[in-house]
Design a protein around this motif. Sequence first.
Motif, PDB file in Angstrom:
ATOM      1  N   ASN A  52      -0.859  -4.955   9.227  1.00 17.72           N
ATOM      2  CA  ASN A  52      -0.104  -3.638   8.635  1.00 17.72           C
ATOM      3  C   ASN A  52       1.950  -3.204   9.806  1.00 17.72           C
ATOM      4  O   ASN A  52       1.282  -3.651  10.884  1.00 17.72           O
ATOM      5  CB  ASN A  52      -0.832  -1.922   8.735  1.00 17.72           C
ATOM      6  CG  ASN A  52      -1.859  -2.430   8.060  1.00 17.72           C
ATOM      7  OD1 ASN A  52      -2.031  -2.201   6.551  1.00 17.72           O
ATOM      8  ND2 ASN A  52      -2.617  -2.083   8.604  1.00 17.72           N
ATOM      9  N   ALA A 142      -3.842   0.286   3.322  1.00 16.98           N
ATOM     10  CA  ALA A 142      -2.751   0.041   2.307  1.00 16.98           C
ATOM     11  C   ALA A 142      -3.099   0.005   0.979  1.00 16.98           C
ATOM     12  O   ALA A 142      -2.595   0.892   0.736  1.00 16.98           O
ATOM     13  CB  ALA A 142      -2.354  -1.963   2.116  1.00 16.98           C
ATOM     14  N   THR A 145      -2.895   4.082   0.978  1.00 15.68           N
ATOM     15  CA  THR A 145      -1.738   4.953   0.943  1.00 15.68           C
ATOM     16  C   THR A 145      -1.445   4.262  -0.702  1.00 15.68           C
ATOM     17  O   THR A 145      -1.024   5.554  -0.913  1.00 15.68           O
ATOM     18  CB  THR A 145      -0.627   3.803   1.648  1.00 15.68           C
ATOM     19  OG1 THR A 145      -1.369   4.257   3.063  1.00 15.68           O
ATOM     20  CG2 THR A 145       1.305   3.985   1.685  1.00 15.68           C
ATOM     21  N   ALA A 146      -1.804   3.394  -0.981  1.00 11.25           N
ATOM     22  CA  ALA A 146      -1.776   3.293  -2.342  1.00 11.25           C
ATOM     23  C   ALA A 146      -2.714   4.310  -3.268  1.00 11.25           C
ATOM     24  O   ALA A 146      -1.757   5.264  -4.219  1.00 11.25           O
ATOM     25  CB  ALA A 146      -1.560   2.054  -3.107  1.00 11.25           C
ATOM     26  N   VAL A 171       1.123  -2.794   0.759  1.00 11.89           N
ATOM     27  CA  VAL A 171       1.006  -1.593  -0.716  1.00 11.89           C
ATOM     28  C   VAL A 171       0.659  -1.896  -1.467  1.00 11.89           C
ATOM     29  O   VAL A 171       0.458  -1.432  -2.592  1.00 11.89           O
ATOM     30  CB  VAL A 171       1.329  -0.305   0.253  1.00 11.89           C
ATOM     31  CG1 VAL A 171       1.556   0.985  -0.554  1.00 11.89           C
ATOM     32  CG2 VAL A 171       1.131   0.064   1.729  1.00 11.89           C
ATOM     33  N   ILE A 227       8.414   1.855  -2.223  1.00 15.43           N
ATOM     34  CA  ILE A 227       8.157   0.869  -0.928  1.00 15.43           C
ATOM     35  C   ILE A 227       9.027  -0.223  -0.054  1.00 15.43           C
ATOM     36  O   ILE A 227       8.679  -0.302   1.652  1.00 15.43           O
ATOM     37  CB  ILE A 227       6.449  -0.037  -0.840  1.00 15.43           C
ATOM     38  CG1 ILE A 227       5.184   0.666  -1.733  1.00 15.43           C
ATOM     39  CG2 ILE A 227       5.623  -1.032  -0.189  1.00 15.43           C
ATOM     40  CD1 ILE A 227       4.413   0.390  -2.642  1.00 15.43           C
ATOM     41  N   VAL A 249       7.257   5.622   0.990  1.00 17.42           N
ATOM     42  CA  VAL A 249       6.139   5.290   1.354  1.00 17.42           C
ATOM     43  C   VAL A 249       6.691   4.585   2.541  1.00 17.42           C
ATOM     44  O   VAL A 249       6.291   4.696   3.756  1.00 17.42           O
ATOM     45  CB  VAL A 249       4.856   4.169   0.370  1.00 17.42           C
ATOM     46  CG1 VAL A 249       3.714   3.305   1.641  1.00 17.42           C
ATOM     47  CG2 VAL A 249       4.778   4.805  -0.343  1.00 17.42           C
ATOM     48  N   LYS A 329      -1.446  -9.285   1.981  1.00  9.42           N
ATOM     49  CA  LYS A 329      -1.081  -8.938   3.534  1.00  9.42           C
ATOM     50  C   LYS A 329      -1.219  -9.834   4.443  1.00  9.42           C
ATOM     51  O   LYS A 329      -1.746 -11.037   4.427  1.00  9.42           O
ATOM     52  CB  LYS A 329      -2.927  -8.046   3.297  1.00  9.42           C
ATOM     53  CG  LYS A 329      -3.159  -6.796   2.688  1.00  9.42           C
ATOM     54  CD  LYS A 329      -2.374  -6.103   3.261  1.00  9.42           C
ATOM     55  CE  LYS A 329      -3.588  -5.098   4.633  1.00  9.42           C
ATOM     56  NZ  LYS A 329      -2.433  -4.818   5.410  1.00  9.42           N
TER      57      LYS A 329
END
Length: 335
Positions: A52, A142, A145-146, A171, A227, A249, A329
């Motif tokens: 991340n 992720a 967070t979303a 995210v 983001i 974010v 990712k």
Amino acid sequence: MESPVAVHPDGTMKAIVQDRYGSADVLQLRDIDRPIVADDRVLVKVRAASVNASDGHLMQVPLIARMIFGLGLRRPRNPVRGGDLAGHVEAIGRNVTRFKPGDEVFGAGRGTFAEYATSSENGLAPKPRQVTFEQAAAVAIAGCTALQGLRDKAQVRAGQRVLIYGAGGGVGTFAVQIAKALGAHVTAVTSTRNLEIVRSLGPDEVIDHTQEDFTRRGQRYDVLIDIAANRSLGDLRRVLTSRGTLVLVGAAKGGGLAPLARPVRALVLSRFVSQRVVVFMAEVRHDDLVVLKELIEAGKLRPVIDRQYPLSEVPDAIRYVGGGHARAKVVINVS
């Protein structure tokens, strides 16, 4: 039935260790002691982890932030980086009731760029059935967070118009799918190199921001999830309805305290405008991991992986993500 006892595993493990603050160059693959399993912790044999943006940020934390958050002044208090994981439960503390050794789990832990890592019971959930450990390892931070940004902070409802700016990242790829699952009309904004990936996630509209300025289209949205963190707050507010919600974010680029300046400005601005401006930091929770698991098993959410690296190449993976090159990712194969 006798309660399980805390386990103090013997032996060592391979881990990516950071003895001092700095770039990815300071990271080393070393043999260190396995974590001790406290009464309220779960020891996981890590099969996969994921990178991340926060992993890179925590390597070069400004001195004042180290003092405020107790991260360690001269060297990191926790020398092993990594937060996401998927693997098998190796051992449990005496207060853990939700899991047992051998369970396949995913979630977030402490120091997951290692062969073993610990987590709280609340930071784990059963691994979704039909995905690999690598895919499961990409989900927790992720995905939460979303989910929390859309469902909890923006309170997205069916039929609302939602714009995801930075839809091609970790995210962002989760946010596009979760917004659709919530019934929103989704516009995804990304760069040319990410168009194919983002289109495959099913948004109603995709905008290539290298070809078109989405802030000057004249379209208004009920919710904007930012983001990318590279446009001014004024630009972002321009595309919202008068009562719309802007959720910040991503952290702005820059050294020192630069990443903190934007959230502070946003918090001040929110007091003087009709639109809601929200800054938040996600928390990985068992209940939300279960929601993500159910979305995956229902075919409504798909973890997308750009690249995979072995444990020994974590420094390269962090450089790749930190350089802004990652699509979706980046995963670490641990075992």
